[in-house]
Design a protein around this motif. Structure first.
Motif, PDB file in Angstrom:
ATOM      1  N   PHE A  37       0.863  -1.176   0.000  1.00  0.00           N
ATOM      2  CA  PHE A  37       0.000   0.000   0.000  1.00  0.00           C
ATOM      3  C   PHE A  37       0.903   1.232   0.000  1.00  0.00           C
ATOM      4  O   PHE A  37       2.089   1.137   0.328  1.00  0.00           O
ATOM      5  CB  PHE A  37      -0.898   0.037   1.234  1.00  0.00           C
ATOM      6  CG  PHE A  37      -1.965  -1.026   1.275  1.00  0.00           C
ATOM      7  CD1 PHE A  37      -2.467  -1.578   0.107  1.00  0.00           C
ATOM      8  CD2 PHE A  37      -2.478  -1.466   2.493  1.00  0.00           C
ATOM      9  CE1 PHE A  37      -3.459  -2.551   0.135  1.00  0.00           C
ATOM     10  CE2 PHE A  37      -3.469  -2.425   2.538  1.00  0.00           C
ATOM     11  CZ  PHE A  37      -3.961  -2.969   1.359  1.00  0.00           C
ATOM     12  N   GLU A  42      -6.529   6.298  -1.253  1.00  0.00           N
ATOM     13  CA  GLU A  42      -7.566   5.979  -2.240  1.00  0.00           C
ATOM     14  C   GLU A  42      -7.041   5.154  -3.411  1.00  0.00           C
ATOM     15  O   GLU A  42      -7.807   4.432  -4.046  1.00  0.00           O
ATOM     16  CB  GLU A  42      -8.205   7.262  -2.789  1.00  0.00           C
ATOM     17  CG  GLU A  42      -9.197   7.888  -1.812  1.00  0.00           C
ATOM     18  CD  GLU A  42      -8.582   9.022  -1.020  1.00  0.00           C
ATOM     19  OE1 GLU A  42      -7.564   9.566  -1.476  1.00  0.00           O
ATOM     20  OE2 GLU A  42      -9.128   9.347   0.038  1.00  0.00           O
ATOM     21  N   LYS A  43      -5.748   5.271  -3.722  1.00  0.00           N
ATOM     22  CA  LYS A  43      -5.189   4.552  -4.868  1.00  0.00           C
ATOM     23  C   LYS A  43      -4.427   3.295  -4.465  1.00  0.00           C
ATOM     24  O   LYS A  43      -3.808   2.649  -5.311  1.00  0.00           O
ATOM     25  CB  LYS A  43      -4.267   5.476  -5.666  1.00  0.00           C
ATOM     26  CG  LYS A  43      -4.998   6.627  -6.344  1.00  0.00           C
ATOM     27  CD  LYS A  43      -4.055   7.432  -7.228  1.00  0.00           C
ATOM     28  CE  LYS A  43      -4.792   8.550  -7.953  1.00  0.00           C
ATOM     29  NZ  LYS A  43      -3.885   9.341  -8.822  1.00  0.00           N
ATOM     30  N   SER A  44      -4.490   2.926  -3.195  1.00  0.00           N
ATOM     31  CA  SER A  44      -3.687   1.807  -2.708  1.00  0.00           C
ATOM     32  C   SER A  44      -4.445   0.486  -2.791  1.00  0.00           C
ATOM     33  O   SER A  44      -5.593   0.386  -2.359  1.00  0.00           O
ATOM     34  CB  SER A  44      -3.270   2.051  -1.258  1.00  0.00           C
ATOM     35  OG  SER A  44      -2.361   3.126  -1.174  1.00  0.00           O
ATOM     36  N   TYR A  45      -3.776  -0.512  -3.339  1.00  0.00           N
ATOM     37  CA  TYR A  45      -4.351  -1.859  -3.410  1.00  0.00           C
ATOM     38  C   TYR A  45      -3.238  -2.870  -3.633  1.00  0.00           C
ATOM     39  O   TYR A  45      -2.122  -2.516  -4.031  1.00  0.00           O
ATOM     40  CB  TYR A  45      -5.372  -1.955  -4.551  1.00  0.00           C
ATOM     41  CG  TYR A  45      -4.775  -1.860  -5.937  1.00  0.00           C
ATOM     42  CD1 TYR A  45      -4.405  -3.009  -6.644  1.00  0.00           C
ATOM     43  CD2 TYR A  45      -4.557  -0.622  -6.540  1.00  0.00           C
ATOM     44  CE1 TYR A  45      -3.839  -2.920  -7.912  1.00  0.00           C
ATOM     45  CE2 TYR A  45      -3.993  -0.527  -7.809  1.00  0.00           C
ATOM     46  CZ  TYR A  45      -3.638  -1.676  -8.488  1.00  0.00           C
ATOM     47  OH  TYR A  45      -3.067  -1.585  -9.733  1.00  0.00           O
ATOM     48  N   LYS A  85      -8.318  -8.436  -6.054  1.00  0.00           N
ATOM     49  CA  LYS A  85      -7.884  -7.094  -5.642  1.00  0.00           C
ATOM     50  C   LYS A  85      -8.370  -6.788  -4.229  1.00  0.00           C
ATOM     51  O   LYS A  85      -9.541  -7.008  -3.904  1.00  0.00           O
ATOM     52  CB  LYS A  85      -8.438  -6.058  -6.621  1.00  0.00           C
ATOM     53  CG  LYS A  85      -7.818  -4.681  -6.531  1.00  0.00           C
ATOM     54  CD  LYS A  85      -8.308  -3.806  -7.687  1.00  0.00           C
ATOM     55  CE  LYS A  85      -7.647  -2.453  -7.717  1.00  0.00           C
ATOM     56  NZ  LYS A  85      -8.085  -1.632  -8.862  1.00  0.00           N
ATOM     57  N   THR A  87      -8.203  -3.543  -1.581  1.00  0.00           N
ATOM     58  CA  THR A  87      -7.835  -2.142  -1.444  1.00  0.00           C
ATOM     59  C   THR A  87      -7.539  -1.794   0.010  1.00  0.00           C
ATOM     60  O   THR A  87      -8.034  -2.448   0.937  1.00  0.00           O
ATOM     61  CB  THR A  87      -8.943  -1.217  -1.965  1.00  0.00           C
ATOM     62  OG1 THR A  87     -10.076  -1.295  -1.079  1.00  0.00           O
ATOM     63  CG2 THR A  87      -9.365  -1.613  -3.383  1.00  0.00           C
TER      64      THR A  87
END
Length: 260
Positions: A37, A42-45, A85, A87
């Protein structure tokens, strides 16, 4: 009696009780990509594939996440599956963690739980998820200042990406920075997108060292280990430096972003 007391007094305090661990049905988890992460929540997955050994079947599979003494079942997942996926937002919500506790350096752990015939197994298919600085492949490129106290050299080079692979980086201008004409070959850094570790092939940069008034031939560099740090915007690489006549051993170099 002492042994009996120790065994009977050990209990699993995990809220998600697991009847058997590491046995029975063991799914196969691919290397995650990415496997981290970032501080951009918000863009972490993380993303990975799941499969079962040939002939195996299960009743149910779930993803479990833990952080410190907290654990939670994140969601149910089918196996086999590709591109699973998870998140960072899902993980925080499942663990009921406030966003303020999501910080650089924190580590979450992901497990796959399988159920078959009423037996739940926490699989050895697991991996830690560290929170690192936000990264974009373009950060690997550009002008960098290098220095090696081991090799006693410093200068400037340019990092460029292979046309077909953004994680295959060529170092342009290194022989010239050392005062050599070079033979046109470039040092290659293969950056692992899952953890930013670095390796690379051995490359001969100069056919001889006559420009240094030395009789050595096949002056070569091999990146044997290293890492790119998004937090520092810098590479640290250990090169095995050699000539046809012998080795100069491993030498650590740092490459830090130059003026933009």
């Amino acid at each position: 009696m002492t042994v009996l007391l120790l065994v009977t007094s050990c209990k699993d305090h995990n809220d998600n009780l697991v009847e058997e661990r590491g046995t029975y049905v063991v799914p196969v988890l691919s290397e995650p990509s990415p496997g981290y992460f970032t501080d951009n929540l918000e863009k972490s997955y993380v993303q990975f594939d799941l499969s079962l050994p040939e002939g195996e079947k299960i009743d149910k599979a779930e993803i479990e996440v833990t952080h410190g003494d907290k654990s939670a079942i994140l969601k149910e997942v089918s196996i086999p599956s590709t591109g699973v996926k998870v998140t960072a937002t899902e993980v925080l919500n499942a663990l009921k963690m406030p966003v303020s506790d999501y910080k650089l350096g924190e580590t979450f752990n992901l497990y796959i739980l399988t159920t078959k015939g009423g037996v739940v197994t926490r699989s050895v298919a697991t991996f830690p998820i560290a929170v690192v600085c936000y990264f974009d492949p373009v950060m690997l490129l550009g002008s960098f200042e290098f220095k090696s106290d081991d090799w006693g050299v410093a200068g400037s080079v340019t990092m460029v990406a292979d046309a077909n692979d953004p994680y295959k980086i060529y170092i342009e201008g290194y022989p010239q920075a050392e005062g050599l004409t070079g033979n046109g070959n470039r040092i290659t850094l293969n950056v692992n997108p899952s953890n930013f570790s670095i390796t690379g092939p051995k490359v001969v940069l100069a056919d001889n060292l006559a420009e240094w008034d030395l009789t050595y031939t096949n002056y070569a560099y091999e990146p044997v280990s290293g890492k790119y740090s998004a937090c520092d915007d810098a590479y640290t690489v250990t090169f095995a430096i050699s000539v046809a006549q012998g080795s100069f051993g491993n030498n650590v170099f740092t490459f830090k972003r130059g003026a933009k």
